[in-house]
Write a protein that holds these residues in place. Structure first.
Motif, PDB file in Angstrom:
ATOM      1  N   ASN A   1      -5.556 -14.702  -4.955  1.00  0.00           N
ATOM      2  CA  ASN A   1      -5.211 -13.577  -5.866  1.00  0.00           C
ATOM      3  C   ASN A   1      -4.056 -13.401  -6.488  1.00  0.00           C
ATOM      4  O   ASN A   1      -3.030 -13.590  -6.085  1.00  0.00           O
ATOM      5  CB  ASN A   1      -5.591 -12.442  -4.906  1.00  0.00           C
ATOM      6  N   GLY A   2      -4.448 -13.409  -7.915  1.00  0.00           N
ATOM      7  CA  GLY A   2      -3.224 -13.040  -8.997  1.00  0.00           C
ATOM      8  C   GLY A   2      -2.482 -11.746  -8.707  1.00  0.00           C
ATOM      9  O   GLY A   2      -3.147 -11.279  -7.814  1.00  0.00           O
ATOM     10  N   ASP A   3      -1.640 -11.644  -9.444  1.00  0.00           N
ATOM     11  CA  ASP A   3      -0.861 -10.177  -9.320  1.00  0.00           C
ATOM     12  C   ASP A   3      -1.834  -8.923  -9.693  1.00  0.00           C
ATOM     13  O   ASP A   3      -2.658  -9.071 -10.497  1.00  0.00           O
ATOM     14  CB  ASP A   3       0.298 -10.196 -10.300  1.00  0.00           C
ATOM     15  N   CYS A   4      -1.786  -8.089  -8.863  1.00  0.00           N
ATOM     16  CA  CYS A   4      -2.839  -6.992  -8.821  1.00  0.00           C
ATOM     17  C   CYS A   4      -2.012  -5.642  -8.248  1.00  0.00           C
ATOM     18  O   CYS A   4      -1.182  -5.796  -7.418  1.00  0.00           O
ATOM     19  CB  CYS A   4      -4.265  -7.030  -8.351  1.00  0.00           C
ATOM     20  N   ILE A   5      -2.709  -4.466  -8.548  1.00  0.00           N
ATOM     21  CA  ILE A   5      -2.165  -3.373  -7.962  1.00  0.00           C
ATOM     22  C   ILE A   5      -3.084  -2.467  -7.372  1.00  0.00           C
ATOM     23  O   ILE A   5      -4.580  -2.415  -7.800  1.00  0.00           O
ATOM     24  CB  ILE A   5      -1.342  -2.607  -8.976  1.00  0.00           C
ATOM     25  N   LEU A   6      -2.919  -1.560  -6.493  1.00  0.00           N
ATOM     26  CA  LEU A   6      -3.956  -0.652  -5.725  1.00  0.00           C
ATOM     27  C   LEU A   6      -2.949   0.658  -5.768  1.00  0.00           C
ATOM     28  O   LEU A   6      -1.981   0.731  -5.276  1.00  0.00           O
ATOM     29  CB  LEU A   6      -4.200  -1.016  -4.376  1.00  0.00           C
ATOM     30  N   THR A   7      -3.593   1.573  -6.481  1.00  0.00           N
ATOM     31  CA  THR A   7      -2.978   3.040  -6.656  1.00  0.00           C
ATOM     32  C   THR A   7      -3.990   3.977  -6.011  1.00  0.00           C
ATOM     33  O   THR A   7      -5.059   3.804  -5.836  1.00  0.00           O
ATOM     34  CB  THR A   7      -2.776   3.242  -7.992  1.00  0.00           C
TER      35      THR A   7
ATOM     36  N   ALA B   1       1.521   3.253  -4.952  1.00  0.00           N
ATOM     37  CA  ALA B   1       1.124   1.858  -5.583  1.00  0.00           C
ATOM     38  C   ALA B   1       1.582   1.012  -4.410  1.00  0.00           C
ATOM     39  O   ALA B   1       2.802   0.912  -4.205  1.00  0.00           O
ATOM     40  CB  ALA B   1       1.593   1.747  -6.927  1.00  0.00           C
ATOM     41  N   ILE B   2       0.658  -0.015  -4.361  1.00  0.00           N
ATOM     42  CA  ILE B   2       0.858  -1.193  -3.534  1.00  0.00           C
ATOM     43  C   ILE B   2       0.566  -2.469  -4.221  1.00  0.00           C
ATOM     44  O   ILE B   2      -0.620  -2.433  -4.938  1.00  0.00           O
ATOM     45  CB  ILE B   2       0.153  -1.371  -2.303  1.00  0.00           C
ATOM     46  N   GLY B   3       1.597  -3.536  -4.681  1.00  0.00           N
ATOM     47  CA  GLY B   3       1.080  -4.795  -5.405  1.00  0.00           C
ATOM     48  C   GLY B   3       0.711  -5.830  -4.523  1.00  0.00           C
ATOM     49  O   GLY B   3       1.390  -5.928  -3.353  1.00  0.00           O
ATOM     50  N   PHE B   4      -0.188  -6.478  -4.988  1.00  0.00           N
ATOM     51  CA  PHE B   4      -0.313  -7.744  -3.804  1.00  0.00           C
ATOM     52  C   PHE B   4      -0.487  -9.217  -4.978  1.00  0.00           C
ATOM     53  O   PHE B   4      -0.607  -9.161  -6.077  1.00  0.00           O
ATOM     54  CB  PHE B   4      -1.842  -7.595  -3.398  1.00  0.00           C
ATOM     55  N   PHE B   5      -0.173 -10.262  -4.284  1.00  0.00           N
ATOM     56  CA  PHE B   5      -0.240 -11.601  -5.027  1.00  0.00           C
ATOM     57  C   PHE B   5      -0.594 -12.485  -3.575  1.00  0.00           C
ATOM     58  O   PHE B   5      -0.180 -12.423  -2.636  1.00  0.00           O
ATOM     59  CB  PHE B   5       0.834 -12.127  -5.653  1.00  0.00           C
ATOM     60  N   GLY B   6      -1.627 -13.490  -4.101  1.00  0.00           N
ATOM     61  CA  GLY B   6      -2.339 -14.306  -2.940  1.00  0.00           C
ATOM     62  C   GLY B   6      -2.997 -13.553  -1.809  1.00  0.00           C
ATOM     63  O   GLY B   6      -3.669 -12.505  -1.962  1.00  0.00           O
ATOM     64  N   GLY B   7      -3.421 -14.162  -0.767  1.00  0.00           N
ATOM     65  CA  GLY B   7      -4.242 -13.705   0.289  1.00  0.00           C
ATOM     66  C   GLY B   7      -3.394 -12.787   1.271  1.00  0.00           C
ATOM     67  O   GLY B   7      -2.533 -13.225   2.108  1.00  0.00           O
ATOM     68  N   VAL B   8      -3.541 -11.552   1.371  1.00  0.00           N
ATOM     69  CA  VAL B   8      -2.760 -10.510   2.161  1.00  0.00           C
ATOM     70  C   VAL B   8      -3.669  -9.624   3.016  1.00  0.00           C
ATOM     71  O   VAL B   8      -4.797  -9.230   2.369  1.00  0.00           O
ATOM     72  CB  VAL B   8      -1.846  -9.797   1.357  1.00  0.00           C
ATOM     73  N   ASP B   9      -3.598  -9.479   4.295  1.00  0.00           N
ATOM     74  CA  ASP B   9      -4.333  -8.686   5.172  1.00  0.00           C
ATOM     75  C   ASP B   9      -3.181  -7.395   5.321  1.00  0.00           C
ATOM     76  O   ASP B   9      -2.201  -7.667   5.663  1.00  0.00           O
ATOM     77  CB  ASP B   9      -4.698  -9.218   6.360  1.00  0.00           C
ATOM     78  N   PHE B  10      -3.536  -6.095   5.122  1.00  0.00           N
ATOM     79  CA  PHE B  10      -2.753  -5.127   5.270  1.00  0.00           C
ATOM     80  C   PHE B  10      -3.704  -3.656   5.881  1.00  0.00           C
ATOM     81  O   PHE B  10      -4.936  -3.698   5.883  1.00  0.00           O
ATOM     82  CB  PHE B  10      -2.401  -4.734   3.947  1.00  0.00           C
ATOM     83  N   GLU B  11      -2.782  -2.711   6.231  1.00  0.00           N
ATOM     84  CA  GLU B  11      -3.256  -1.559   6.661  1.00  0.00           C
ATOM     85  C   GLU B  11      -2.394  -0.379   5.870  1.00  0.00           C
ATOM     86  O   GLU B  11      -1.041  -0.468   5.977  1.00  0.00           O
ATOM     87  CB  GLU B  11      -3.224  -1.427   7.988  1.00  0.00           C
ATOM     88  N   ILE B  12      -2.956   0.625   5.276  1.00  0.00           N
ATOM     89  CA  ILE B  12      -2.117   1.759   4.816  1.00  0.00           C
ATOM     90  C   ILE B  12      -2.277   3.143   5.505  1.00  0.00           C
ATOM     91  O   ILE B  12      -3.426   3.277   5.886  1.00  0.00           O
ATOM     92  CB  ILE B  12      -2.384   1.855   3.376  1.00  0.00           C
ATOM     93  N   CYS B  13      -1.258   3.703   5.579  1.00  0.00           N
ATOM     94  CA  CYS B  13      -1.283   4.934   6.403  1.00  0.00           C
ATOM     95  C   CYS B  13      -0.644   6.075   5.680  1.00  0.00           C
ATOM     96  O   CYS B  13       0.464   6.276   5.368  1.00  0.00           O
ATOM     97  CB  CYS B  13      -0.876   5.018   7.665  1.00  0.00           C
ATOM     98  N   TYR B  14      -1.434   7.108   5.145  1.00  0.00           N
ATOM     99  CA  TYR B  14      -1.034   8.220   4.196  1.00  0.00           C
ATOM    100  C   TYR B  14      -0.790   9.657   5.211  1.00  0.00           C
ATOM    101  O   TYR B  14       0.015  10.509   4.898  1.00  0.00           O
ATOM    102  CB  TYR B  14      -1.806   8.507   3.264  1.00  0.00           C
ATOM    103  N   HIS B  15      -1.215   9.701   6.408  1.00  0.00           N
ATOM    104  CA  HIS B  15      -1.286  10.592   7.147  1.00  0.00           C
ATOM    105  C   HIS B  15      -0.179  10.835   8.407  1.00  0.00           C
ATOM    106  O   HIS B  15       0.087   9.690   8.832  1.00  0.00           O
ATOM    107  CB  HIS B  15      -2.447  10.894   8.132  1.00  0.00           C
ATOM    108  N   PRO B  16       0.780  11.546   8.551  1.00  0.00           N
ATOM    109  CA  PRO B  16       1.929  11.707   9.165  1.00  0.00           C
ATOM    110  C   PRO B  16       1.399  11.432  10.782  1.00  0.00           C
ATOM    111  O   PRO B  16       2.443  10.821  11.392  1.00  0.00           O
ATOM    112  CB  PRO B  16       2.640  13.262   9.165  1.00  0.00           C
ATOM    113  N   ARG B  17       0.585  11.766  11.076  1.00  0.00           N
ATOM    114  CA  ARG B  17       0.047  11.435  12.805  1.00  0.00           C
ATOM    115  C   ARG B  17      -0.131  10.180  12.987  1.00  0.00           C
ATOM    116  O   ARG B  17      -0.036   9.784  14.070  1.00  0.00           O
ATOM    117  CB  ARG B  17      -1.257  12.112  13.229  1.00  0.00           C
TER     118      ARG B  17
END
Length: 319
Positions: A133-139, A296-312
């Motif tokens: 995957n080329g440079d991209c962003i998730l907001t 915002a999270i930027g990515f390049f290539g193949g990435v496996d990830f997890e995002i957490c916005y909740h304090p708990r």
């Protein structure tokens, strides 16, 4: 990131000539016998004031990344895009808009360059980008910081925004061009979707491949931390506070803004957004608390990830 090269001038650096010293060898004590009495040493410690209270010097910027650089064409296209796309003016959010963010009910806007999947699992977003995957962003669709509702100028309280990302896997290809990684950051909208946070106006980011931090920096960033390891949870936050001299600041000075970075639940680094910056550095427009700010999270290539916005679900809990 764009590449910038530097060609040193030809020949050795200028210096003093040693031709007048007998033998042209290293100086010795006898070399001073015909020079008369030596002047007393200057007691510089009495003349120089205590510098411990002075602000730290600016962090030296890198011209290119040691790990990988985006094409200069992508950078130039993004610069032109930002010049033609002014930052959005903040609007006061309705309760229907504001309350979900306060309850950490965060949704994402995937850029057209994002090739992969994203789904919610128990207060966490889990996803991946495809190999190559080329440079991209998730907001986030909505800002984590609403300027007209959250500003300490409005509430008279400090405001902190924060979230965490766990790096689950990196699927790099056989060549350096197939490297994979991510950047955790924040942006002010609008923002070019083919650029990671930190590379353009109104953005900040810390990168997994080299640990550098970027603030509106299309070159090589600034040394900050070590590269991220698979399995680590990293977090990025911003805290906005009233100026120290608040009685004279309203309408004239900016909020104080501190950026902080965590790894596996431990605070490992921070910096003042208004730190002294060298002449090559970009500005900090869009990050000073006067416009809305999105995760915002930027990515390049193949990435496996997890995002957490909740304090708990966070490993680190800001004060």
């Amino acid at each position: 990131m764009t590449k910038k090269t530097y060609a040193p001038p030809p020949g050795p650096p200028p210096g003093y000539s040693d031709a007048s010293r007998p033998g042209n060898g290293p100086p010795t004590e006898s070399d001073n016998t015909n020079l008369g009495p030596l002047p007393p040493y200057h007691n510089w410690q009495e003349a120089v004031p205590d510098t411990s209270t002075l602000p730290p010097p600016p962090v030296t910027a890198n011209y290119i990344s040691a790990m990988g650089n985006a094409s200069s064409d992508d950078a130039e296209r993004a610069h032109d895009w930002c010049d033609a796309s002014p930052l959005w003016r903040p609007a006061f959010p309705s309760a229907h808009v504001y309350q979900p963010v306060q309850k950490y009910q965060i949704q994402h806007l995937k850029s057209s360059e994002f090739n992969g999947a994203l789904s919610m699992h128990d207060d966490r977003w889990r996803g991946h980008t495809r190999d190559g995957n080329g440079d991209c962003i998730l907001t986030t669709i909505l800002p984590l910081y609403f300027a007209l509702a959250d500003s300490p100028f409005v509430t008279e309280r400090r405001k902190t925004i924060y979230y965490e990302v766990k790096l689950l896997g990196l699927r790099a290809g056989p060549s350096p061009r197939d490297a994979s990684g991510l950047a955790i950051g924040y942006v002010a909208q609008p923002y070019p979707t083919w650029r990671s946070p930190g590379w353009e106006r109104g953005s900040i980011g810390v990168f997994s491949d080299d640990g550098c931090r970027f603030v509106n920096d299309s070159f090589g960033g600034r040394d900050f931390t070590t590269p991220f390891r698979v399995g680590e949870t990293i977090g990025l936050g911003m805290t906005f506070q009233l100026p120290l001299d608040v009685n004279n600041a309203r309408g004239t000075l900016k909020l104080r803004a501190q950026v902080f970075f965590t790894r596996n639940g431990e605070l490992v680094g921070d910096w003042d957004l208004h730190e002294e910056r060298d002449v090559e550095a970009g500005g900090i427009e869009g990050l000073e608390g006067d416009v809305d700010i999105y995760a915002a999270i930027g990515f390049f290539g193949g990435v496996d990830f997890e995002i957490c916005y909740h304090p708990r679900g966070w490993l680190y809990h800001p004060e």
